[in-house]
Scaffold this active site. Structure first.
Site, PDB file in Angstrom:
ATOM      1  N   GLU A 179       0.752  -1.227  -0.072  1.00 14.20           N
ATOM      2  CA  GLU A 179       0.090  -0.157  -0.044  1.00 14.20           C
ATOM      3  C   GLU A 179       0.747   0.997  -0.146  1.00 14.20           C
ATOM      4  OE1 GLU A 179      -3.266  -0.036  -0.157  1.00 14.20           O
ATOM      5  OE2 GLU A 179      -3.596  -2.258   0.225  1.00 14.20           O
ATOM      6  N   CYS A 195      -1.937   9.625   2.430  1.00 15.81           N
ATOM      7  CA  CYS A 195      -1.722   8.892   1.385  1.00 15.81           C
ATOM      8  C   CYS A 195      -2.275   9.348  -0.076  1.00 15.81           C
ATOM      9  CB  CYS A 195      -1.383   7.626   1.241  1.00 15.81           C
ATOM     10  SG  CYS A 195      -3.147   6.722   1.670  1.00 15.81           S
TER      11      CYS A 195
HETATM   12  P1  NAD Z   1       8.459   4.615   5.057  1.00 14.03           P
HETATM   13  O1  NAD Z   1       8.358   3.733   3.771  1.00 14.03           O
HETATM   14  O2  NAD Z   1       9.222   5.437   5.280  1.00 14.03           O
HETATM   15  O3  NAD Z   1       8.061   3.707   6.297  1.00 14.03           O
HETATM   16  C1  NAD Z   1       7.049   2.879   6.415  1.00 14.03           C
HETATM   17  C2  NAD Z   1       7.352   1.680   7.416  1.00 14.03           C
HETATM   18  O4  NAD Z   1       8.425   1.004   6.565  1.00 14.03           O
HETATM   19  C3  NAD Z   1       7.801   2.240   8.893  1.00 14.03           C
HETATM   20  O5  NAD Z   1       7.321   1.560   9.934  1.00 14.03           O
HETATM   21  C4  NAD Z   1       9.167   2.112   8.781  1.00 14.03           C
HETATM   22  O6  NAD Z   1       9.965   1.820   9.907  1.00 14.03           O
HETATM   23  C5  NAD Z   1       9.394   0.940   7.725  1.00 14.03           C
HETATM   24  N1  NAD Z   1      10.767   0.777   7.327  1.00 14.03           N
HETATM   25  C6  NAD Z   1      11.689   1.508   7.249  1.00 14.03           C
HETATM   26  N2  NAD Z   1      12.728   1.169   6.550  1.00 14.03           N
HETATM   27  C7  NAD Z   1      12.350  -0.173   6.232  1.00 14.03           C
HETATM   28  C8  NAD Z   1      13.173  -1.286   5.739  1.00 14.03           C
HETATM   29  N3  NAD Z   1      14.627  -1.300   5.206  1.00 14.03           N
HETATM   30  N4  NAD Z   1      12.679  -2.397   5.488  1.00 14.03           N
HETATM   31  C9  NAD Z   1      11.434  -2.736   6.097  1.00 14.03           C
HETATM   32  N5  NAD Z   1      10.690  -1.712   6.791  1.00 14.03           N
HETATM   33  C10 NAD Z   1      11.163  -0.371   6.888  1.00 14.03           C
HETATM   34  O7  NAD Z   1       6.949   5.521   4.913  1.00 14.03           O
HETATM   35  P2  NAD Z   1       6.442   6.575   5.913  1.00 14.03           P
HETATM   36  O8  NAD Z   1       7.157   7.835   5.924  1.00 14.03           O
HETATM   37  O9  NAD Z   1       6.049   6.120   7.204  1.00 14.03           O
HETATM   38  O10 NAD Z   1       5.028   6.667   5.392  1.00 14.03           O
HETATM   39  C11 NAD Z   1       4.713   7.732   4.377  1.00 14.03           C
HETATM   40  C12 NAD Z   1       4.524   7.085   3.235  1.00 14.03           C
HETATM   41  O11 NAD Z   1       3.560   5.992   3.238  1.00 14.03           O
HETATM   42  C13 NAD Z   1       3.990   8.124   2.013  1.00 14.03           C
HETATM   43  O12 NAD Z   1       4.608   7.574   0.715  1.00 14.03           O
HETATM   44  C14 NAD Z   1       2.308   7.632   1.881  1.00 14.03           C
HETATM   45  O13 NAD Z   1       2.038   7.951   0.452  1.00 14.03           O
HETATM   46  C15 NAD Z   1       2.613   6.038   2.036  1.00 14.03           C
HETATM   47  N6  NAD Z   1       1.204   5.636   2.567  1.00 14.03           N
HETATM   48  C16 NAD Z   1       0.421   4.966   1.985  1.00 14.03           C
HETATM   49  C17 NAD Z   1      -0.841   4.708   2.434  1.00 14.03           C
HETATM   50  C18 NAD Z   1      -1.708   3.614   1.535  1.00 14.03           C
HETATM   51  O14 NAD Z   1      -2.628   3.312   2.241  1.00 14.03           O
HETATM   52  N7  NAD Z   1      -1.561   3.329   0.292  1.00 14.03           N
HETATM   53  C19 NAD Z   1      -1.160   4.980   3.588  1.00 14.03           C
HETATM   54  C20 NAD Z   1      -0.518   5.895   4.292  1.00 14.03           C
HETATM   55  C21 NAD Z   1       0.679   6.129   3.926  1.00 14.03           C
END
Ligand code: NAD
Length: 462
Positions: free
Chosen positions: A210, A244
Site C-alpha cells: 500500500e 497517502c
Molecule cells: P516509510 O516507507 O518511510 O516507512 C513505512 C514503514 O516502513 C515504517 O514502519 C518504517 O519503520 C518501515 N521501514 C523503514 N525502512 C524499512 C526497511 N528497510 N525495511 C522494512 N521496513 C522499513 O513511509 P512513511 O514515511 O512512514 O509513510 C509515508 C508514506 O506512506 C507515503 O509515501 C504515503 O503515501 C505512504 N502511505 C500509503 C498509504 C496507503 O494506504 N496506500 C497510507 C499511508 C501512507
C-alpha cells in the site's frame, strides 16, 4: 522476546488451531472494539504527542471512526465470507462437485507508517484476524508514544497468542520483512516498499504493498468552483496534507485562476480559524518538516509563485500554512515527488486531452479525483486513465467505504484490502474438487480403446 521467537510462538499457536471458529474470530473483533472504546482519549493524546500536535477531531474522524466501522463491517459479514463457495464443474466431470474454501494463511506480518498509525494498523489487523490468522505488527519509529501504547493495549486485551506488536526503525523493519510470514502487508513509501518486496521474495512470502504517489485532481470548467474548492481542500488539508490519498496537484481551467485563489483563501480560513492553536495538524516530525522545506524552497528558487492560504498567523513550530503553488515546471521537486504536506501545485489547462495525456505520463497514482457532471467527460477519465481508486465530485472518500477494495496500481501499490477483499487477501482460496461415487472419468483410463478415443473427440469439440 526476539521477533523471531514471537513469530515462532504465533506459528505454534496457529498449528494448534489452524481454523479458528467464527465464535473465536468474532470475540477477537469485539475485544478490539472494546480496546478502542475504553482507551479513546489516551490514543488521541498519544498520537497528538507524536505529531507535536494532531487535531483530536481529526484523530476521531480519520482514525477512530473508520477503525470502529471496519470492525463492525467485518462482524456483520464474517459468517458470509467464511462460507465455502460452490463452483460448477464441466459437463465431462459431472456429477463431481467443485468448491472454494477460504482458509487462514497462518501468521501475517503488517508494517505500519506514521501518518495514520491507528487506522493503518487496525484496518489490516481486523482483516487478518477475521480471516483466522495470527498477526505481527511493526509500528513506525516516528510514532513512539502511540506504538508503545498500542503494543501495551494489544497485550492487555488480546494476550500473546493472537497478536504481537513491535516497533522500531529501518533496521527492525528490514529484519521484520525478512521473517517467513505467510503474507506481508506493507504501508509506506515506494522506496521502502521495493526493499520489503525484495526481502519477502527470499521466503516467497506474498506481499500487499500500500504505497503513495501523486494523486491528481481535475476540475471541469462547468463544475461549481465553490463546491469543488471546499471538497478539495477538505481532503488536502486533513492531517495537514500528510495523507497517502491527499489530492497532490490540481488541474484547473485556465480562466479560473483568480476565482480559485479567492475561493481557496476563504475556504481555508473558514476551516481553520485558529490554526496556530487548534484544529490544524502539525508536520509530524523534523524529518518531514525538512522534506517539506526542501520542496518549498526548490519551487520558490526555480520561479514558482507561492500563495499562502492563511492571511494572518504567527510562527508555530512545525505548523505550516497551506499554500497554492502556480507556475510550476516538471523540473521542480514538487512536481516529481509525492508532496505529503499542505502545498497544492495548480496546473492550468485548456482541454481534457492535455490533462489525460499529462496524467498518463506520470506513474500510476493511488487516486484520481474528478469534479464533473458531464457523463462523457467522466467516462473518458474512467476509461482512459488508471489509478488505485477514484472519488468523483469529492476527494478521498472512497477509502472510507468498506464495501470497496482499497489498493494502488503500478507505482502506487499492489493488492487490495478492506471489507471482503481484505478477508480474501489474508485467506487461501483453496480449490476443492470432490469426485462422485460413480465417476465417468474411468472410461478415459489407459490403454485408450475405441470408446475412450470416441469420447475424447466429443470432448475436444464441446
Ligand atoms: P516509510 O516507507 O518511510 O516507512 C513505512 C514503514 O516502513 C515504517 O514502519 C518504517 O519503520 C518501515 N521501514 C523503514 N525502512 C524499512 C526497511 N528497510 N525495511 C522494512 N521496513 C522499513 O513511509 P512513511 O514515511 O512512514 O509513510 C509515508 C508514506 O506512506 C507515503 O509515501 C504515503 O503515501 C505512504 N502511505 C500509503 C498509504 C496507503 O494506504 N496506500 C497510507 C499511508 C501512507
Amino acid at each position: 522476546m526476539t521477533i523471531q521467537a514471537s513469530l515462532e510462538h504465533l506459528q505454534q499457536q496457529h498449528q494448534q488451531s489452524p481454523y479458528p471458529a467464527i465464535r473465536q474470530r468474532l470475540e477477537l473483533l469485539r475485544t478490539l472494539k472494546k480496546l478502542l472504546k475504553d482507551n479513546e482519549a489516551e490514543i488521541i493524546q498519544a498520537i497528538s504527542k507524536d505529531f507535536g500536535y494532531r487535531s483530536p477531531y481529526e484523530t476521531e474522524l480519520a482514525e477512530i471512526f473508520p477503525a470502529l466501522k471496519t470492525i463492525s463491517y467485518a462482524e456483520k459479514h464474517l459468517a458470509n465470507w467464511m462460507q465455502s463457495e460452490r463452483r460448477s464443474v464441466s459437463l465431462w466431470f459431472r456429477p463431481a462437485k467443485g468448491s472454494i474454501m477460504y482458509q487462514p494463511l497462518g501468521v501475517v506480518g503488517i508494517i505500519v507508517p506514521w501518518n495514520y498509525p491507528l487506522y493503518l494498523a487496525l484496518g489490516p489487523l481486523v482483516a487478518a484476524l477475521a480471516a483466522g490468522n495470527r498477526v505481527m505488527l511493526k509500528m513506525s519509529e516516528y510514532t513512539p508514544q502511540f506504538s508503545l501504547l498500542f503494543a501495551r493495549l494489544c497485550g492487555k486485551y488480546l494476550g500473546n497468542d493472537w497478536v504481537k506488536v513491535v516497533y522500531g526503525g529501518p533496521e527492525m523493519g528490514a529484519d521484520f520483512s525478512r521473517l517467513p510470514f505467510d503474507h506481508l502487508l506493507f504501508t509506506g513509501s515506494a522506496t521502502i516498499g521495493k526493499k520489503v518486496m525484495q526481502a519477502a521474495s527470499d521466503n516467497l512470502t506474498p506481499v500487499t504493498l500500500e504505497l503513495g504517489g501523486q494523486s491528481p485532481v481535475v476540475i471541469d470548467d462547468k463544475y461549481s468552483l465553490t463546491v469543488a474548492t471546499e471538497r478539495l481542500l477538505f481532503g488536502k488539508l486533513l492531517n495537514a496534507g500528510q495523507t497517502c490519498l491527499a489530492p497532490d496537484h490540481l488541474y484547473l481551467p485556465e480562466a479560473k485562476q483568480e476565482l480559485f485563489i479567492e475561493q481557496a483563501r476563504k475556504t481555508a480560513e473558514a476551516f481553520y480559524p485558529e490554526w496556530e492553536e487548534l484544529g490544524y495538524t502539525s508536520i509530524a516530525s523534523t524529518r518531514q518538516f525538512e522534506r517539506y522545506q526542501t520542496l518549498f524552497n526548490d519551487a520558490r528558487d526555480k520561479g514558482a509563485t507561492i500563495i499562502p492560504l492563511f492571511s494572518t498567523g504567527r510562527r508555530v513550530e512545525r505548523k505550516v500554512p497551506p499554500a497554492l503553488v502556480f507556475d510550476t515546471s516538471p523540473e521542480m521537486l514538487i512536481r516529481q515527488q509525492e508532496i505529503f504536506g499542505p502545498l497544492l501545485p495548480v496546473i492550468r489547462y485548456q482541454d481534457h486531452n492535455e490533462v489525460i495525456k499529462a496524467i498518463n505520463a506520470q506513474p500510476r497514482p493511488l487516486a484520481l479525483y474528478l469534479f464533473s457532471h458531464d457523463k462523457e467527460c467522466i467516462h473518458r477519465y474512467m476509461t482512459e486513465t488508471i489509478s488505485g481508486g477514484v472519488t468523483l465530485n469529492d476527494t478521498i472518500l472512497h477509502v472510507s467505504q468498506e464495501s470497496l477494495p482499497f489498493g494502488g496500481v503500478g507505482a502506487s501499490g499492489m493488492g487490495h484490502y478492506h471489507g471482503h477483499e481484505g478477508f480474501k487477501t489474508f485467506s487461501k482460496a483453496k480449490s476443492i474438487f470432490m469426485q462422485s461415487r460413480f465417476a465417468a472419468t474411468r472410461l478415459m483410463y489407459p490403454p485408450a480403446g475405441r470408446l475412450a478415443k470416441f469420447l475424447l473427440s466429443l470432448m475436444k469439440k464441446s
